[in-house]
Design an enzyme around this catalytic site. Structure first.
Site, PDB file in Angstrom:
ATOM      1  N   GLU A  51       0.812  -0.979  -0.118  1.00 10.51           N
ATOM      2  CA  GLU A  51      -0.218  -0.033  -0.048  1.00 10.51           C
ATOM      3  C   GLU A  51       0.752   1.259  -0.102  1.00 10.51           C
ATOM      4  O   GLU A  51       0.326   2.363  -0.465  1.00 10.51           O
ATOM      5  CB  GLU A  51      -1.260  -0.058   1.308  1.00 10.51           C
ATOM      6  CG  GLU A  51      -1.978  -0.868   1.073  1.00 10.51           C
ATOM      7  CD  GLU A  51      -1.733  -2.499   1.531  1.00 10.51           C
ATOM      8  OE1 GLU A  51      -0.358  -2.398   2.089  1.00 10.51           O
ATOM      9  OE2 GLU A  51      -2.724  -3.261   1.522  1.00 10.51           O
ATOM     10  N   HIS A 120      -9.049  -4.193  12.360  1.00  9.34           N
ATOM     11  CA  HIS A 120      -9.774  -4.105  11.421  1.00  9.34           C
ATOM     12  C   HIS A 120     -11.279  -3.313  11.661  1.00  9.34           C
ATOM     13  O   HIS A 120     -12.295  -3.601  11.047  1.00  9.34           O
ATOM     14  CB  HIS A 120     -10.237  -5.432  10.767  1.00  9.34           C
ATOM     15  CG  HIS A 120      -9.199  -6.191  10.117  1.00  9.34           C
ATOM     16  ND1 HIS A 120      -7.722  -5.322   9.699  1.00  9.34           N
ATOM     17  CD2 HIS A 120      -8.617  -7.315   9.867  1.00  9.34           C
ATOM     18  CE1 HIS A 120      -7.049  -6.249   9.209  1.00  9.34           C
ATOM     19  NE2 HIS A 120      -7.593  -7.228   9.360  1.00  9.34           N
TER      20      HIS A 120
END
Lengths: 319, 322
Positions: A51, A120
């Protein structure tokens, strides 16, 4: 009107904008099949799990005349790209004296409620709001998701789209005809006269449910969705509070240095709005903890309609 | 080497311009006219000029915190560079960037960058843009030996290799990351060895030999334009000065090592070469060229000094593109 999901509305925005503008392309770990089918593997690339590199590559491509769309998936993964977000993307237009434009869309999901535990289930948009130079959207409905994403792709700045995990399957009305929703315009979701509830993403729906509960008790709540975090539609928020005299801010992020904290400051530092206040300002946020896994723990940590309604009763009791 | 004498003299002029520009910038920094800090490239000029002289105008580069040389080699205007160092409104970044953030997108110079390895993925995105455009443009990343240990180097090389992006990765190995010797921080003696891990060509060149740098770049650019993907060129070189010009900057490098590299000066080497080639450069011509460069740098300082400081109200401009 036809009804589609929040997730599908987002994909529809990408399909339309990528069809409209050949300088757009899409990078993500795993390429979305609906985009690959339409635009091919050159413009829609499944990438290595890197990323940081994707986030930086978007900057270089944008500075070379393209409109990259980067999907980080979860905001969790944006953190491995923070050097590129903080040191580069947010500052590069300013630092170079405005000589080049960097139209980039970074997408990610935020929030909890789906038993994914601490890494998450994060809502860290205020960390990004703290940087100058990034715009950001946080839609609460399928219609807003599509309209805001289309505006974000057309914007000449880096824009982060925070999309609520809990809302991905939410189905709602989305016009079939072309439309956009401008960045920086809040929406009054329900009018009321006793208390203003400014709510973000999933909490917009909880605030509307709380308003129903409160109405039965004779309390009239106004619910506002800012929809865009940067730029913030401060005028609309202040106008509501000048009318009701009471303010609750509901968000599933923790309260510390949060969007809720910023909204509280923006609203109350305006003298006319401050004078109109009849009660203390309340933040109905997550507890300031990493988000836990077990349902009993997670549900305890997050705010909901009942906590919003309770806060409304408290501020009503103050004056 | 099929570089005309005129071009070789032009390469010499650019190298000497970098050196004289930085000598002046350093002096003016010490005098208090330039703020923050200045990172000098002196000693490494053959890399920037050797690489950029092998590129086309449309090709793009990205630089590092030690960026003046790359700017000048790519064709930046030293008036606007000096004005930026002086913090003036006529500078490349309207006084918002300073030495570490000079950019000129109009000439394909995508910026100096204050984060080690910070530019590598950005320029790889420019390489992706070049591939999508399909016009044969090449993108070049300059970075140091220190950056080759950072994540963006490895992530970018992997992606560029996997997608055959038209990239050239130029490692300026000046043997020291501030005061940490490359010999203690690199897992292999040569950064170029790492190319093998990504299945791309990696070559070591003498970074003080401008023709070697130029030739390696030319070959890498030809591969990139032919769709054969990226290359890694490691240029062994040396910075003559401390990491930065800040008075507090410590320099622990051994004096004998610095002296040894001074004997391998890239500019003197090119001058010797030109003088030895049937009088392609006479003593007189070299002296004249240097005098002209000094005058040109002096004019850049005049330009900077004659320029206004930015109006404080401009501080809030350009946070966002309108």
């Amino acid at each position: 009107m036809r009804q589609i999901s929040y997730a599908d509305a987002g994909m529809e925005a990408l399909i339309e904008e990528m069809g409209r503008d050949a300088t757009t392309f899409h990078l993500s770990t795993d390429a979305p099949p609906p985009l690959v089918e339409r635009f091919g593997e050159s413009r829609v690339r499944g990438t290595p799990i890197a990323e940081g590199a994707l986030t930086g590559m978007a900057i270089g491509a944008a500075g070379s005349g393209f409109r990259p769309i980067i999907d980080w998936r979860m905001v969790t993964f944006s953190f491995v790209a923070m050097d590129q977000v903080v040191n580069q993307a947010s500052k590069i237009h300013y630092m170079f004296g405005g000589q080049a434009r960097f139209p980039i869309l970074y997408r990610c999901t935020v929030g909890g409620g789906v038993r994914m535990a601490a890494q998450h289930s994060q809502s860290p948009y205020s960390m990004f709001m703290n940087l100058a130079g990034l715009k950001m959207i946080l839609p609460s409905t399928p219609r807003d998701t599509k309209g805001l994403l289309k505006s974000a792709i057309r914007d000449d700045n880096p824009v982060i789209s925070f999309e609520s995990t809990r809302l991905l399957t939410l189905v709602g009305e989305v016009p079939e005809e072309e439309y956009t929703i401008p960045l920086g315009v809040a929406e009054v979701k329900r009018e009321g006269s006793d208390v203003t509830i400014i709510a973000l993403a999933w909490l917009v729906h909880e605030a509307l449910a709380a308003a129903e509960i409160l109405e039965a008790e004779g309390i009239s709540a106004e619910v506002i969705d800012p929809r865009t975090l940067v730029p913030m539609d401060t005028d609309t928020l202040r106008a509501s509070v000048r009318k009701t005299g009471r303010l609750i801010i509901a968000d599933e992020a923790g309260p510390t240095c949060s969007a809720a904290a910023e909204i509280s400051a923006l609203v109350t530092e305006d003298p006319a709005t401050f004078r109109a206040l009849r009660a203390s300002v309340r933040r109905v946020c997550a507890l300031q903890v990493p988000i836990p896994y077990s349902p009993t723990l997670e549900d305890h940590v997050f705010p909901d309609r009942n906590k919003i309604a309770a806060a409304a009763r408290e501020v009503m009791a103050e004056s | 080497m099929d570089i005309s004498p005129e071009r070789q003299r032009e390469m010499l002029r650019l190298m000497q311009t970098i050196r004289r520009f930085e000598e002046r910038a350093s002096a003016d920094y010490v005098a208090g006219d330039i703020y923050g800090t200045v990172h000098c490239y002196i000693g490494e000029e053959a890399v920037a000029v050797g690489v950029c002289s092998a590129l086309e105008q449309e090709d793009q580069i990205i630089s590092t915190h030690r960026g003046h040389g790359h700017c000048i080699a790519k064709g930046a205007d030293i008036d606007r560079m000096m004005a930026e160092l002086y913090g003036r409104e006529t500078g490349y970044c309207k006084g918002k960037g300073g030495s570490m953030h000079i950019a000129d997108f109009s000439i394909g110079m995508l910026g100096a960058n204050g984060i080690v390895a910070g530019g590598i993925s950005i320029i790889t995105g420019a390489g992706l843009a070049a591939q999508l455009e399909g016009k044969g443009r090449v993108a070049v990343s300059f970075f140091g030996d220190g950056a080759s240990g950072a994540g963006p180097f490895h992530e970018s090389l992997n992606i560029a290799a996997a997608w055959k992006l038209p990239m050239i990765y130029v490692c300026e190995n000046n043997l020291w990351a501030v005061n940490t010797p490359a010999s203690s921080s690199l897992s292999v003696p040569d950064v170029a060895t790492r190319a093998a891990g990504y299945g791309i060509p990696g070559m070591v060149v003498d970074g003080n030999d401008i023709f070697a740098v130029h030739q390696a770049t030319r070959e890498a650019a030809a591969r990139a334009r032919a769709g054969e993907g990226p290359s890694l060129i490691e240029c062994k070189t040396y910075r003559y000065r401390r990491h930065t010009e800040r008075p507090t900057q410590v320099d622990i490098r051994p004096a004998e090592e610095i002296d040894a590299w001074l004997q391998k000066d890239p500019i003197e080497r090119l001058v010797r070469h030109l003088k030895g080639q049937q009088g392609q450069l006479t003593d007189e011509e070299w002296e004249r060229m240097d005098r002209e460069i000094l005058e040109r740098v002096s004019l850049a300082v005049d330009y900077a000094r004659a320029s206004a400081f930015p109006d404080p109200a401009r501080a809030t401009d350009d946070v966002f593109a309108a």
